[in-house]
Motif scaffolding. Structure first.
Motif, PDB file in Angstrom:
ATOM      1  N   GLN A 129       0.834  -1.207   0.000  1.00 17.57           N
ATOM      2  CA  GLN A 129       0.000   0.000   0.000  1.00 17.57           C
ATOM      3  C   GLN A 129       0.870   1.258   0.000  1.00 17.57           C
ATOM      4  O   GLN A 129       0.560   2.245  -0.671  1.00 17.57           O
ATOM      5  N   LEU A 130       1.978   1.211   0.761  1.00 17.78           N
ATOM      6  CA  LEU A 130       2.879   2.364   0.783  1.00 17.78           C
ATOM      7  C   LEU A 130       3.511   2.567  -0.585  1.00 17.78           C
ATOM      8  O   LEU A 130       3.623   3.686  -1.088  1.00 17.78           O
ATOM      9  N   LYS A 131       3.925   1.444  -1.206  1.00 20.59           N
ATOM     10  CA  LYS A 131       4.610   1.559  -2.496  1.00 20.59           C
ATOM     11  C   LYS A 131       3.682   2.052  -3.594  1.00 20.59           C
ATOM     12  O   LYS A 131       4.077   2.843  -4.437  1.00 20.59           O
ATOM     13  N   ASP A 132       2.444   1.558  -3.620  1.00 17.23           N
ATOM     14  CA  ASP A 132       1.571   1.956  -4.734  1.00 17.23           C
ATOM     15  C   ASP A 132       0.797   3.244  -4.446  1.00 17.23           C
ATOM     16  O   ASP A 132       0.026   3.713  -5.291  1.00 17.23           O
ATOM     17  N   GLY A 133       1.018   3.807  -3.266  1.00 15.88           N
ATOM     18  CA  GLY A 133       0.401   5.095  -2.962  1.00 15.88           C
ATOM     19  C   GLY A 133      -0.994   4.987  -2.370  1.00 15.88           C
ATOM     20  O   GLY A 133      -1.588   5.983  -1.969  1.00 15.88           O
ATOM     21  N   GLY A 134      -1.550   3.765  -2.306  1.00 14.73           N
ATOM     22  CA  GLY A 134      -2.924   3.590  -1.815  1.00 14.73           C
ATOM     23  C   GLY A 134      -3.101   4.056  -0.383  1.00 14.73           C
ATOM     24  O   GLY A 134      -4.109   4.683  -0.048  1.00 14.73           O
ATOM     25  N   PHE A 135      -2.103   3.783   0.450  1.00 11.68           N
ATOM     26  CA  PHE A 135      -2.214   4.181   1.856  1.00 11.68           C
ATOM     27  C   PHE A 135      -2.336   5.691   1.966  1.00 11.68           C
ATOM     28  O   PHE A 135      -3.167   6.217   2.698  1.00 11.68           O
ATOM     29  N   TRP A 136      -1.505   6.408   1.190  1.00  5.58           N
ATOM     30  CA  TRP A 136      -1.496   7.866   1.328  1.00  5.58           C
ATOM     31  C   TRP A 136      -2.754   8.472   0.751  1.00  5.58           C
ATOM     32  O   TRP A 136      -3.179   9.539   1.172  1.00  5.58           O
ATOM     33  N   LYS A 137      -3.366   7.775  -0.250  1.00  7.04           N
ATOM     34  CA  LYS A 137      -4.628   8.297  -0.790  1.00  7.04           C
ATOM     35  C   LYS A 137      -5.695   8.305   0.288  1.00  7.04           C
ATOM     36  O   LYS A 137      -6.512   9.221   0.371  1.00  7.04           O
ATOM     37  N   SER A 138      -5.695   7.251   1.156  1.00  7.88           N
ATOM     38  CA  SER A 138      -6.727   7.206   2.183  1.00  7.88           C
ATOM     39  C   SER A 138      -6.323   8.009   3.416  1.00  7.88           C
ATOM     40  O   SER A 138      -7.175   8.499   4.146  1.00  7.88           O
ATOM     41  N   ALA A 139      -5.024   8.181   3.646  1.00  7.06           N
ATOM     42  CA  ALA A 139      -4.583   8.831   4.883  1.00  7.06           C
ATOM     43  C   ALA A 139      -4.149  10.271   4.676  1.00  7.06           C
ATOM     44  O   ALA A 139      -3.839  10.962   5.635  1.00  7.06           O
ATOM     45  N   GLY A 140      -4.135  10.750   3.416  1.00  5.03           N
ATOM     46  CA  GLY A 140      -3.552  12.065   3.159  1.00  5.03           C
ATOM     47  C   GLY A 140      -2.057  11.893   2.953  1.00  5.03           C
ATOM     48  O   GLY A 140      -1.514  10.818   3.175  1.00  5.03           O
ATOM     49  N   THR A 141      -1.376  12.951   2.522  1.00  5.29           N
ATOM     50  CA  THR A 141       0.065  12.810   2.307  1.00  5.29           C
ATOM     51  C   THR A 141       0.759  12.747   3.669  1.00  5.29           C
ATOM     52  O   THR A 141       0.232  13.244   4.669  1.00  5.29           O
ATOM     53  N   PRO A 142       1.966  12.176   3.719  1.00  8.26           N
ATOM     54  CA  PRO A 142       2.710  12.170   4.991  1.00  8.26           C
ATOM     55  C   PRO A 142       2.912  13.591   5.517  1.00  8.26           C
ATOM     56  O   PRO A 142       2.853  13.820   6.716  1.00  8.26           O
ATOM     57  N   GLU A 143       3.150  14.532   4.591  1.00 11.52           N
ATOM     58  CA  GLU A 143       3.367  15.917   5.019  1.00 11.52           C
ATOM     59  C   GLU A 143       2.116  16.463   5.729  1.00 11.52           C
ATOM     60  O   GLU A 143       2.198  17.100   6.783  1.00 11.52           O
ATOM     61  N   ASP A 144       0.934  16.175   5.132  1.00  6.76           N
ATOM     62  CA  ASP A 144      -0.322  16.632   5.756  1.00  6.76           C
ATOM     63  C   ASP A 144      -0.520  15.972   7.117  1.00  6.76           C
ATOM     64  O   ASP A 144      -0.988  16.601   8.069  1.00  6.76           O
ATOM     65  N   THR A 145      -0.182  14.677   7.175  1.00  7.06           N
ATOM     66  CA  THR A 145      -0.375  13.938   8.426  1.00  7.06           C
ATOM     67  C   THR A 145       0.495  14.518   9.540  1.00  7.06           C
ATOM     68  O   THR A 145       0.049  14.694  10.683  1.00  7.06           O
ATOM     69  N   VAL A 146       1.748  14.837   9.201  1.00  7.11           N
ATOM     70  CA  VAL A 146       2.650  15.411  10.208  1.00  7.11           C
ATOM     71  C   VAL A 146       2.118  16.763  10.691  1.00  7.11           C
ATOM     72  O   VAL A 146       2.067  17.043  11.894  1.00  7.11           O
ATOM     73  N   ARG A 147       1.693  17.596   9.742  1.00 11.05           N
ATOM     74  CA  ARG A 147       1.151  18.912  10.127  1.00 11.05           C
ATOM     75  C   ARG A 147      -0.065  18.747  11.044  1.00 11.05           C
ATOM     76  O   ARG A 147      -0.203  19.437  12.058  1.00 11.05           O
ATOM     77  N   ASP A 148      -0.947  17.803  10.662  1.00  9.87           N
ATOM     78  CA  ASP A 148      -2.160  17.591  11.444  1.00  9.87           C
ATOM     79  C   ASP A 148      -1.821  17.116  12.855  1.00  9.87           C
ATOM     80  O   ASP A 148      -2.358  17.626  13.848  1.00  9.87           O
ATOM     81  N   GLU A 149      -0.899  16.134  12.952  1.00 10.40           N
ATOM     82  CA  GLU A 149      -0.579  15.587  14.272  1.00 10.40           C
ATOM     83  C   GLU A 149       0.115  16.618  15.155  1.00 10.40           C
ATOM     84  O   GLU A 149      -0.170  16.724  16.346  1.00 10.40           O
ATOM     85  N   LEU A 150       1.031  17.390  14.552  1.00  7.35           N
ATOM     86  CA  LEU A 150       1.694  18.440  15.344  1.00  7.35           C
ATOM     87  C   LEU A 150       0.671  19.458  15.843  1.00  7.35           C
ATOM     88  O   LEU A 150       0.720  19.901  16.997  1.00  7.35           O
ATOM     89  N   GLY A 151      -0.281  19.793  14.959  1.00 10.46           N
ATOM     90  CA  GLY A 151      -1.297  20.772  15.346  1.00 10.46           C
ATOM     91  C   GLY A 151      -2.145  20.261  16.505  1.00 10.46           C
ATOM     92  O   GLY A 151      -2.441  21.010  17.443  1.00 10.46           O
ATOM     93  N   ARG A 152      -2.502  18.963  16.433  1.00  9.02           N
ATOM     94  CA  ARG A 152      -3.354  18.424  17.509  1.00  9.02           C
ATOM     95  C   ARG A 152      -2.573  18.268  18.809  1.00  9.02           C
ATOM     96  O   ARG A 152      -3.110  18.431  19.889  1.00  9.02           O
ATOM     97  N   MET A 153      -1.268  17.972  18.698  1.00 12.57           N
ATOM     98  CA  MET A 153      -0.459  17.813  19.912  1.00 12.57           C
ATOM     99  C   MET A 153      -0.136  19.156  20.555  1.00 12.57           C
ATOM    100  O   MET A 153      -0.162  19.303  21.775  1.00 12.57           O
ATOM    101  N   LEU A 154       0.194  20.128  19.721  1.00  6.71           N
ATOM    102  CA  LEU A 154       0.793  21.362  20.242  1.00  6.71           C
ATOM    103  C   LEU A 154      -0.082  22.594  20.080  1.00  6.71           C
ATOM    104  O   LEU A 154       0.269  23.676  20.559  1.00  6.71           O
TER     105      LEU A 154
END
Ligand SMILES: Cc1cc2nc3c(=O)[nH]c(=O)nc-3n(C[C@H](O)[C@H](O)[C@H](O)COP(=O)(O)OP(=O)(O)OC[C@H]3O[C@@H](n4cnc5c(N)ncnc54)[C@H](O)[C@@H]3O)c2cc1C
Length: 119
Positions: free
Chosen positions: A13-38
């Motif tokens: 899923q990571l290789k074919d991009g399917g995971f990121w399609k459902s989870a958002g890009t890694p960059e978006d995920t990091v921004r979101d998690e940092l925002g919720r934590m801090l």
């Protein structure tokens, strides 16, 4: 019953991009998690993050077999062994041919592949 996802499924899923399609890009995920934590402390990802670099390393590792989850293949019939069989004067090297995600696997397979060509 919820289907158990295997490590290999996840890697694919990571290789074919399917995971990121459902989870958002890694960059978006990091921004979101940092925002919720801090965020409660005043952190604003849009303002406070200059850049994020993500190395999609799942492309860089050969798929290793795990004795807990793989079938018991007959001797010489593991997928990597079938896939590296010579084809005419074409010999197959690389770490995938060893199902080993490290350089020594690639070197050993190169040695074998060249030996096959030399007969
Ligand atoms: C982040 C990371 C860290 C790692 N750390 C380690 C470590 O500490 N120790 C360790 O032993 N291993 C490590 N590895 C694994 C190691 O890098 C690999 O096992 C090894 O590089 C595999 O060698 P290879 O020759 O099979 O493939 P590669 O090194 O991937 O070589 C394949 C080459 O083929 C080229 N190529 C692809 N398509 C074409 C084409 N169509 N035409 C021409 N050329 C093409 C590519 O550009 C590449 O140069 C790491 C891997 C990653 C991604």
């Amino acid at each position: 019953m919820k289907r158990r996802i295997t490590r290999r499924d996840f890697a694919h899923q990571l290789k074919d991009g399917g995971f990121w399609k459902s989870a958002g890009t890694p960059e978006d995920t990091v921004r979101d998690e940092l925002g919720r934590m801090l965020g409660a402390g005043g952190f604003d990802a849009d303002r406070d993050v200059e850049a994020i670099t993500v190395n999609r390393w799942s492309h860089g590792y050969a798929d290793e077999y795990n004795a807990l989850f793989e079938p018991e293949w007959p001797a010489g019939e593991r997928p990597c062994e079938v896939g590296r069989r010579p084809f005419g004067r074409i010999a197959i090297a690389n770490s995938d041919a060893a199902a080993r995600a490290y350089t020594d696997g690639a070197i050993d397979q190169a040695w074998r592949a060249v030996s096959e060509l030399r007969g």
